[in-house]
Design an enzyme around this catalytic site. Structure first.
Site, PDB file in Angstrom:
ATOM      1  N   ARG A  10       0.858  -1.180   0.000  1.00 26.02           N
ATOM      2  CA  ARG A  10       0.000   0.000   0.000  1.00 26.02           C
ATOM      3  C   ARG A  10       0.896   1.231   0.000  1.00 26.02           C
ATOM      4  O   ARG A  10       1.980   1.235   0.575  1.00 26.02           O
ATOM      5  CB  ARG A  10      -0.885   0.012   1.244  1.00 26.02           C
ATOM      6  CG  ARG A  10      -1.823   1.209   1.291  1.00 26.02           C
ATOM      7  CD  ARG A  10      -2.599   1.246   2.595  1.00 26.02           C
ATOM      8  NE  ARG A  10      -3.476   2.394   2.644  1.00 26.02           N
ATOM      9  CZ  ARG A  10      -4.044   2.846   3.754  1.00 26.02           C
ATOM     10  NH1 ARG A  10      -3.821   2.236   4.912  1.00 26.02           N
ATOM     11  NH2 ARG A  10      -4.815   3.910   3.712  1.00 26.02           N
ATOM     12  N   HIS A  11       0.418   2.298  -0.604  1.00 29.24           N
ATOM     13  CA  HIS A  11       1.161   3.561  -0.619  1.00 29.24           C
ATOM     14  C   HIS A  11       1.380   4.093   0.797  1.00 29.24           C
ATOM     15  O   HIS A  11       0.707   3.677   1.741  1.00 29.24           O
ATOM     16  CB  HIS A  11       0.402   4.611  -1.449  1.00 29.24           C
ATOM     17  CG  HIS A  11      -0.955   4.930  -0.881  1.00 29.24           C
ATOM     18  ND1 HIS A  11      -1.130   5.786   0.193  1.00 29.24           N
ATOM     19  CD2 HIS A  11      -2.188   4.488  -1.221  1.00 29.24           C
ATOM     20  CE1 HIS A  11      -2.415   5.870   0.478  1.00 29.24           C
ATOM     21  NE2 HIS A  11      -3.088   5.079  -0.361  1.00 29.24           N
ATOM     22  N   GLU A  15      -2.438  13.075   3.574  1.00 25.82           N
ATOM     23  CA  GLU A  15      -3.245  13.911   4.474  1.00 25.82           C
ATOM     24  C   GLU A  15      -4.652  13.339   4.624  1.00 25.82           C
ATOM     25  O   GLU A  15      -5.236  13.385   5.702  1.00 25.82           O
ATOM     26  CB  GLU A  15      -3.327  15.352   3.959  1.00 25.82           C
ATOM     27  CG  GLU A  15      -2.099  16.178   4.218  1.00 25.82           C
ATOM     28  CD  GLU A  15      -1.793  16.393   5.697  1.00 25.82           C
ATOM     29  OE1 GLU A  15      -2.740  16.559   6.515  1.00 25.82           O
ATOM     30  OE2 GLU A  15      -0.608  16.389   6.058  1.00 25.82           O
ATOM     31  N   ASN A  17      -5.506  10.202   4.546  1.00 29.94           N
ATOM     32  CA  ASN A  17      -5.421   9.074   5.489  1.00 29.94           C
ATOM     33  C   ASN A  17      -5.453   9.592   6.921  1.00 29.94           C
ATOM     34  O   ASN A  17      -6.191   9.065   7.757  1.00 29.94           O
ATOM     35  CB  ASN A  17      -4.133   8.281   5.312  1.00 29.94           C
ATOM     36  CG  ASN A  17      -3.995   7.572   3.984  1.00 29.94           C
ATOM     37  OD1 ASN A  17      -2.880   7.357   3.529  1.00 29.94           O
ATOM     38  ND2 ASN A  17      -5.086   7.198   3.340  1.00 29.94           N
ATOM     39  N   GLY A  24     -10.391   7.617  -2.587  1.00 29.84           N
ATOM     40  CA  GLY A  24     -10.795   7.154  -3.905  1.00 29.84           C
ATOM     41  C   GLY A  24      -9.762   7.492  -4.961  1.00 29.84           C
ATOM     42  O   GLY A  24      -8.574   7.287  -4.772  1.00 29.84           O
ATOM     43  N   GLU A  95      -7.295   3.038  -6.687  1.00 30.96           N
ATOM     44  CA  GLU A  95      -8.220   2.824  -5.578  1.00 30.96           C
ATOM     45  C   GLU A  95      -9.660   2.789  -6.077  1.00 30.96           C
ATOM     46  O   GLU A  95      -9.990   3.345  -7.125  1.00 30.96           O
ATOM     47  CB  GLU A  95      -8.040   3.935  -4.522  1.00 30.96           C
ATOM     48  CG  GLU A  95      -8.918   3.798  -3.291  1.00 30.96           C
ATOM     49  CD  GLU A  95      -8.689   2.522  -2.483  1.00 30.96           C
ATOM     50  OE1 GLU A  95      -9.033   1.423  -2.978  1.00 30.96           O
ATOM     51  OE2 GLU A  95      -8.204   2.616  -1.356  1.00 30.96           O
ATOM     52  N   ASP A  97     -13.252   3.820  -6.707  1.00 26.19           N
ATOM     53  CA  ASP A  97     -13.791   5.168  -6.923  1.00 26.19           C
ATOM     54  C   ASP A  97     -14.822   5.442  -5.838  1.00 26.19           C
ATOM     55  O   ASP A  97     -15.866   4.783  -5.768  1.00 26.19           O
ATOM     56  CB  ASP A  97     -14.418   5.249  -8.316  1.00 26.19           C
ATOM     57  CG  ASP A  97     -14.845   6.657  -8.693  1.00 26.19           C
ATOM     58  OD1 ASP A  97     -14.926   7.532  -7.795  1.00 26.19           O
ATOM     59  OD2 ASP A  97     -15.102   6.889  -9.879  1.00 26.19           O
TER      60      ASP A  97
END
Length: 195
Positions: A10-11, A15, A17, A24, A95, A97
């Site tokens: 995962r990335h 902000e 998060n 999305g 991700e 939508d």
């Protein structure tokens, strides 16, 4: 038997998060903490020589992949002559939508909290989990699986929702029947590689 490694990641933090906002397909950058998380992930993948790297087409995933590959100090074979990374960006692993819920707090927004959830129920103006599984399945079947069968190691950097869908694609979790919800909705930590 060919032993290939498929690593999903995962990335790093954004902000959105931090504020519990539904991201999305909004193209939100990494925070400084997110960049550091990506570099730390690089140390964790340094012993795997990747033959191919993919990321979603969103900058938070691409930049996480680039920072992790750089920090690993072992992936120089994936560098282009101009110093950029050979990371193939794919919309198929972007991700889910979030539609009208994009940018809204999923823990506090009453409309989001009241929204009926289900595997095949799209978010208003967005996608369903079933639709995401379909696009992730196509990507996996056409891109990842042929490489794994050849013994190649593959890195995919994407998003929490997409990583959950990879569990269905990989047979680790069954797709819910009759529009039910995913049984395991565990939290996917930022920038933590899973082999």
């Amino acid at each position: 038997m060919i032993k290939a490694k498929f690593v999903i990641l995962r990335h790093g933090e954004t902000e959105y998060n931090k504020k519990h906002l539904m991201t999305g397909k909004a193209d939100i950058p990494l925070t400084e903490i997110g960049e550091e998380q990506a570099r730390e992930a690089g140390a964790l993948i340094r012993n795997i020589r990747f033959d191919k790297a993919y990321s979603s087409n969103l900058q938070r995933a691409f930049n996480t992949a680039a920072l992790a590959l750089h920090a690993s100090k072992t992936q120089v074979h994936l560098l282009n002559a101009d110093g950029t990374w050979q990371i193939e960006q794919r919309e198929a692993i972007a991700e889910i939508d979030a539609g009208y819920f994009t940018g809204r707090n999923h823990k506090a927004d009453s409309e989001i909290i009241k929204h009926k959830r289900g595997y095949d129920i799209p978010l208003p103006g967005g996608e369903s989990e079933k639709q995401v599984v379909e696009r992730v399945q196509k990507f996996f079947d056409s891109e990842v699986m042929p490489r794994l069968k050849k013994g190649e190691n593959v890195l995919v950097v994407a998003h929490a929702g997409v990583l959950r869908m990879f569990e269905i694609v990989g047979g680790l979790q069954e797709a819910p029947a009759d529009g039910g919800m995913l049984l395991k909705r565990k939290r996917i930590p930022n920038a933590t590689p899973v082999v």
